[in-house]
Design a protein around this motif. Structure first.
Motif, PDB file in Angstrom:
ATOM      1  N   MET A   1       0.848  -1.157   0.000  1.00 41.66           N
ATOM      2  CA  MET A   1       0.000   0.000   0.000  1.00 41.66           C
ATOM      3  C   MET A   1       0.898   1.226   0.000  1.00 41.66           C
ATOM      4  N   GLY A   2       0.366   2.407   0.237  1.00 40.27           N
ATOM      5  CA  GLY A   2       1.173   3.606   0.210  1.00 40.27           C
ATOM      6  C   GLY A   2       0.472   4.725  -0.514  1.00 40.27           C
ATOM      7  N   THR A   3       1.286   5.549  -1.193  1.00 42.74           N
ATOM      8  CA  THR A   3       0.776   6.721  -1.879  1.00 42.74           C
ATOM      9  C   THR A   3       1.198   6.681  -3.340  1.00 42.74           C
ATOM     10  N   THR A   4       0.330   7.100  -4.233  1.00 43.88           N
ATOM     11  CA  THR A   4       0.684   7.199  -5.642  1.00 43.88           C
ATOM     12  C   THR A   4       1.217   8.589  -5.917  1.00 43.88           C
ATOM     13  N   GLY A   5       1.729   8.774  -7.124  1.00 45.91           N
ATOM     14  CA  GLY A   5       2.163  10.102  -7.537  1.00 45.91           C
ATOM     15  C   GLY A   5       1.010  11.081  -7.544  1.00 45.91           C
ATOM     16  N   SER A   6      -0.220  10.563  -7.639  1.00 46.80           N
ATOM     17  CA  SER A   6      -1.400  11.430  -7.652  1.00 46.80           C
ATOM     18  C   SER A   6      -1.774  11.911  -6.255  1.00 46.80           C
ATOM     19  N   GLY A   7      -1.148  11.374  -5.219  1.00 50.71           N
ATOM     20  CA  GLY A   7      -1.438  11.797  -3.856  1.00 50.71           C
ATOM     21  C   GLY A   7      -2.463  10.951  -3.138  1.00 50.71           C
ATOM     22  N   PHE A   8      -3.025   9.931  -3.777  1.00 55.33           N
ATOM     23  CA  PHE A   8      -3.987   9.059  -3.106  1.00 55.33           C
ATOM     24  C   PHE A   8      -3.248   8.207  -2.090  1.00 55.33           C
ATOM     25  N   ASP A   9      -3.740   8.180  -0.869  1.00 59.04           N
ATOM     26  CA  ASP A   9      -3.058   7.531   0.229  1.00 59.04           C
ATOM     27  C   ASP A   9      -3.869   6.340   0.723  1.00 59.04           C
ATOM     28  N   ALA A  10      -3.337   5.138   0.568  1.00 57.87           N
ATOM     29  CA  ALA A  10      -4.041   3.933   0.980  1.00 57.87           C
ATOM     30  C   ALA A  10      -4.181   3.844   2.494  1.00 57.87           C
ATOM     31  N   ASP A  11      -3.258   4.427   3.240  1.00 50.72           N
ATOM     32  CA  ASP A  11      -3.384   4.419   4.697  1.00 50.72           C
ATOM     33  C   ASP A  11      -4.571   5.270   5.143  1.00 50.72           C
ATOM     34  N   THR A  12      -4.821   6.377   4.461  1.00 50.39           N
ATOM     35  CA  THR A  12      -6.000   7.196   4.760  1.00 50.39           C
ATOM     36  C   THR A  12      -7.266   6.436   4.376  1.00 50.39           C
ATOM     37  N   LEU A  13      -7.214   5.705   3.262  1.00 43.85           N
ATOM     38  CA  LEU A  13      -8.350   4.870   2.869  1.00 43.85           C
ATOM     39  C   LEU A  13      -8.651   3.868   3.984  1.00 43.85           C
ATOM     40  N   ARG A  14      -7.620   3.243   4.532  1.00 37.61           N
ATOM     41  CA  ARG A  14      -7.815   2.284   5.627  1.00 37.61           C
ATOM     42  C   ARG A  14      -8.449   2.968   6.845  1.00 37.61           C
TER      43      ARG A  14
END
Length: 120
Positions: free
Chosen positions: A1-14
Motif C-alpha cells: 500500500m502507500g501513496t501514488t504520484g497522484s497523492g492518493f493515500d491507501a493508509d487514509t483509505l484504511r
C-alpha cells in the motif's frame, strides 16, 4: 500500500473505511465523484448510482450509523486507478464483502464501481 504520484493515500483509505464515521472516507472523494453499486438488489443493468459528495455523504452516514465493523482487506494502487476489498460484519454476525475499482484525479476518487454481497 502507500501513496501514488497522484497523492492518493491507501493508509487514509484504511483509516476512513475502518473508522467510526464516514468523514475521513468522504474526504477522499472529488466533489463530482460518482459511485455505481451492484448487488442483489441493484443488478448490473440497473446499478444504484450516487452522484456527487452529498449523495455519497448520505450513503456513508447510513452505513456508518449501523452497528457493524469495517475492514480494508486489500488495496492495490497503480497510477490513477486503485482496487480494494472491504469486509464488514454486523453485530449479529451477518457479513458483507465488497470489491471496488476506483479512478483518481488529483489524488481524489472520481469514479467507483462497487460490487457487494452479504449473508442472507
Amino acid at each position: 500500500m502507500g501513496t501514488t504520484g497522484s497523492g492518493f493515500d491507501a493508509d487514509t483509505l484504511r483509516r476512513g473505511i475502518e473508522g467510526n464515521t464516514g468523514n475521513i472516507l468522504l474526504s477522499l472523494y472529488a466533489d463530482d465523484a460518482e459511485i455505481r453499486i451492484v448487488d442483489r438488489n441493484t443488478q448490473p443493468s440497473h446499478p444504484k448510482v450516487l452522484h456527487g459528495r452529498p449523495d455519497i455523504a448520505e450513503m456513508l452516514d447510513d452505513v456508518y450509523g449501523r452497528d457493524m465493523t469495517h475492514k480494508l482487506d486489500r488495496c492495490i494502487i497503480q497510477g490513477d486507478h486503485a482496487a480494494f476489498t472491504e469486509s464488514c460484519e454486523y453485530a449479529d454476525g451477518v457479513r458483507v464483502m465488497s470489491e471496488s475499482m476506483i479512478t483518481l484525479r488529483d489524488g481524489k476518487i472520481t469514479e467507483q464501481i462497487m460490487i457487494q454481497a452479504w449473508d442472507e
